[in-house]
Design an enzyme around this catalytic site. Structure first.
Site, PDB file in Angstrom:
ATOM      1  N   ASP A 152       0.857  -1.196   0.000  1.00 49.10           N
ATOM      2  CA  ASP A 152       0.000   0.000   0.000  1.00 49.10           C
ATOM      3  C   ASP A 152       0.896   1.250   0.000  1.00 49.10           C
ATOM      4  O   ASP A 152       2.112   1.143   0.244  1.00 49.10           O
ATOM      5  CB  ASP A 152      -0.879  -0.078   1.273  1.00 49.10           C
ATOM      6  CG  ASP A 152      -2.114   0.797   1.207  1.00 49.10           C
ATOM      7  OD1 ASP A 152      -2.463   1.255   0.113  1.00 49.10           O
ATOM      8  OD2 ASP A 152      -2.735   1.019   2.274  1.00 49.10           O
ATOM      9  N   HIS A 153       0.293   2.416  -0.192  1.00 51.48           N
ATOM     10  CA  HIS A 153       0.993   3.731  -0.205  1.00 51.48           C
ATOM     11  C   HIS A 153       2.490   3.679   0.110  1.00 51.48           C
ATOM     12  O   HIS A 153       2.876   3.602   1.286  1.00 51.48           O
ATOM     13  CB  HIS A 153       0.385   4.642   0.862  1.00 51.48           C
ATOM     14  CG  HIS A 153      -1.025   4.979   0.620  1.00 51.48           C
ATOM     15  ND1 HIS A 153      -1.408   6.033  -0.179  1.00 51.48           N
ATOM     16  CD2 HIS A 153      -2.168   4.399   1.063  1.00 51.48           C
ATOM     17  CE1 HIS A 153      -2.722   6.086  -0.211  1.00 51.48           C
ATOM     18  NE2 HIS A 153      -3.212   5.113   0.527  1.00 51.48           N
ATOM     19  N   ASP A 202       3.096   6.034  -4.146  1.00 53.85           N
ATOM     20  CA  ASP A 202       2.315   7.214  -3.757  1.00 53.85           C
ATOM     21  C   ASP A 202       3.220   8.436  -3.804  1.00 53.85           C
ATOM     22  O   ASP A 202       3.899   8.764  -2.835  1.00 53.85           O
ATOM     23  CB  ASP A 202       1.710   7.038  -2.357  1.00 53.85           C
ATOM     24  CG  ASP A 202       0.859   8.240  -1.968  1.00 53.85           C
ATOM     25  OD1 ASP A 202       0.860   9.236  -2.726  1.00 53.85           O
ATOM     26  OD2 ASP A 202       0.202   8.183  -0.919  1.00 53.85           O
ATOM     27  N   GLY A 225      -8.810   6.508   7.739  1.00 56.41           N
ATOM     28  CA  GLY A 225      -9.098   6.595   9.174  1.00 56.41           C
ATOM     29  C   GLY A 225     -10.596   6.742   9.418  1.00 56.41           C
ATOM     30  O   GLY A 225     -11.416   6.397   8.566  1.00 56.41           O
ATOM     31  N   HIS A 244      -9.988   4.385  -1.832  1.00 53.34           N
ATOM     32  CA  HIS A 244      -9.272   4.408  -0.552  1.00 53.34           C
ATOM     33  C   HIS A 244     -10.213   4.884   0.545  1.00 53.34           C
ATOM     34  O   HIS A 244     -11.258   5.450   0.272  1.00 53.34           O
ATOM     35  CB  HIS A 244      -8.049   5.329  -0.662  1.00 53.34           C
ATOM     36  CG  HIS A 244      -6.916   4.677  -1.380  1.00 53.34           C
ATOM     37  ND1 HIS A 244      -5.752   4.314  -0.750  1.00 53.34           N
ATOM     38  CD2 HIS A 244      -6.792   4.272  -2.666  1.00 53.34           C
ATOM     39  CE1 HIS A 244      -4.949   3.732  -1.621  1.00 53.34           C
ATOM     40  NE2 HIS A 244      -5.552   3.692  -2.801  1.00 53.34           N
ATOM     41  N   GLY A 245      -9.814   4.634   1.794  1.00 52.25           N
ATOM     42  CA  GLY A 245     -10.604   5.142   2.915  1.00 52.25           C
ATOM     43  C   GLY A 245     -11.924   4.412   3.096  1.00 52.25           C
ATOM     44  O   GLY A 245     -12.954   5.023   3.390  1.00 52.25           O
ATOM     45  N   GLY A 246     -11.901   3.088   2.951  1.00 51.47           N
ATOM     46  CA  GLY A 246     -13.141   2.306   3.004  1.00 51.47           C
ATOM     47  C   GLY A 246     -13.826   2.285   4.365  1.00 51.47           C
ATOM     48  O   GLY A 246     -15.060   2.282   4.436  1.00 51.47           O
ATOM     49  N   ASN A 285     -10.180  -0.421  -0.480  1.00 50.35           N
ATOM     50  CA  ASN A 285      -9.191  -0.563   0.593  1.00 50.35           C
ATOM     51  C   ASN A 285      -9.835  -0.457   1.968  1.00 50.35           C
ATOM     52  O   ASN A 285     -10.545   0.506   2.261  1.00 50.35           O
ATOM     53  CB  ASN A 285      -8.170   0.575   0.506  1.00 50.35           C
ATOM     54  CG  ASN A 285      -7.189   0.389  -0.623  1.00 50.35           C
ATOM     55  OD1 ASN A 285      -7.329  -0.506  -1.442  1.00 50.35           O
ATOM     56  ND2 ASN A 285      -6.193   1.240  -0.670  1.00 50.35           N
TER      57      ASN A 285
HETATM   58  P1  13P Z   1      -9.278   3.054   5.942  1.00 49.81           P
HETATM   59  O1  13P Z   1      -8.229   3.042   6.988  1.00 49.81           O
HETATM   60  O2  13P Z   1     -10.186   4.227   6.034  1.00 49.81           O
HETATM   61  O3  13P Z   1     -10.008   1.770   5.861  1.00 49.81           O
HETATM   62  O4  13P Z   1      -8.523   3.256   4.531  1.00 49.81           O
HETATM   63  C1  13P Z   1      -7.690   2.258   4.071  1.00 49.81           C
HETATM   64  C2  13P Z   1      -6.902   2.674   2.898  1.00 49.81           C
HETATM   65  O5  13P Z   1      -7.354   3.387   2.038  1.00 49.81           O
HETATM   66  C3  13P Z   1      -5.544   2.143   2.803  1.00 49.81           C
HETATM   67  O6  13P Z   1      -4.836   2.653   1.732  1.00 49.81           O
END
Ligand code: 13P
Length: 284
Positions: free
Chosen positions: A82-83, A104, A181, A208-210, A230
């Site tokens: 990831d990133h 990233d 988060g 992202h940011g699921g 994600n």
């Molecule tokens: P969350 O932490 O909001 O689930 O996001 C995960 C993410 O996008 C990891 O790259």
């Protein structure tokens, strides 16, 4: 099954309007939960590692437990970094057996992001490793990348088209209003922008940011072209809560294996729920 890259699984998902879950693992137990959840749901899956997790355990330890767990699994599975801003770590993961990586460079000026992302694609292609790249700035904290609300900006569709045409990533992560988060307010997703970027770039999109998005938001984003979703924070919560809840309910027991098992079950149940929601159950 041996690990595979994300290309076929994301192209299949994009063509059939579902998404593959990418779950950020923390250790052996959480990896086992991802692998067994995918197996039970008969779904393709992405085991995702943050750069911090790779540094914490070391690439050799992670690849050995991932390979061991995936060897007896019958569903398509990718191991994705990831990133990552650090080209040396990306190279180490590629050489250690990761089948997919994310560069990233989204905090850099556009041309620099484009050049660095292209460099990673050139590094990855000969090893058949897929590449995800990001444009725009996704708010929140992921690993050691901190983006404040004032710094966040959405991906520009014209830039996105140029970026994807020149970089040719296998998966594209444009900032469209989600956050890493826990959400503080109701997220404002730029659906029109997401649709335009997905349609015009023709690249499977990563959402992202699921964690914290409601079901309808996931479904709409997937219908507009998000083929990878994600999930990280949800696993962090389940990891701690599963452990603590068992200990609180049995606080004289001090049986670590039972606590680890409770943590595993908490993680797995949440992962299966998301796999079903994303529509990838039964698609292995
Ligand atoms: P969350 O932490 O909001 O689930 O996001 C995960 C993410 O996008 C990891 O790259």
């Amino acid at each position: 099954m041996p690990l595979e890259n994300m290309k076929a699984m994301l192209n299949n998902a994009a063509g059939d309007s579902y998404a593959v879950g990418a779950f950020n693992i923390l250790d052996y137990n959480s990896t086992k939960a991802v692998v067994q959840a995918a197996e039970e749901a008969n779904a393709p899956v992405i085991i995702q590692t943050s750069a911090k997790t790779v540094i914490f355990w070391g690439a050799a330890a992670i690849i050995s437990w991932v390979k061991q767990l995936v060897a007896s699994s019958s569903v398509p599975t990718a191991l994705h970094l990831d990133h990552c801003k650090d080209l040396d770590l990306i190279k180490e993961c590629i050489n250690s057996g990761w089948t997919s990586v994310m560069i990233d460079a989204s905090s850099k000026p556009f041309e620099e992001n484009l050049a660095l992302s292209r460099q990673v694609v050139q590094m990855a292609r000969p090893k058949d490793v897929s590449v995800e790249a990001e444009l725009g700035a996704i708010v929140g904290v992921e690993d050691d990348i901190h983006v404040k609300e004032q710094q966040a900006h959405l991906a520009d569709p014209e830039q996105a088209i140029k970026f994807c045409a020149e970089v040719k990533p296998d998966c594209f992560a444009p900032a469209v209003g989600t956050a890493h988060g826990v959400y503080k307010g109701k997220p404002k997703i730029a659906y029109d922008r997401l649709e335009e970027i997905a349609t015009k770039t023709k690249v499977p999109i990563a959402l992202h940011g699921g964690t914290g998005l409601v079901d309808e938001v996931f479904k709409k984003c997937i219908s507009l072209g998000c083929a990878k979703v994600n999930i990280s924070t949800q696993l962090k919560y389940a990891f701690i809560d599963g452990f603590v809840a068992y200990h609180n309910a049995h606080n004289t027991e001090y049986n670590p294996l039972k606590v680890i098992d409770a943590q595993f079950n908490e993680l797995k149940a949440g992962i299966i729920e998301k796999i079903k929601l994303f529509g990838s159950a039964g698609k292995a």
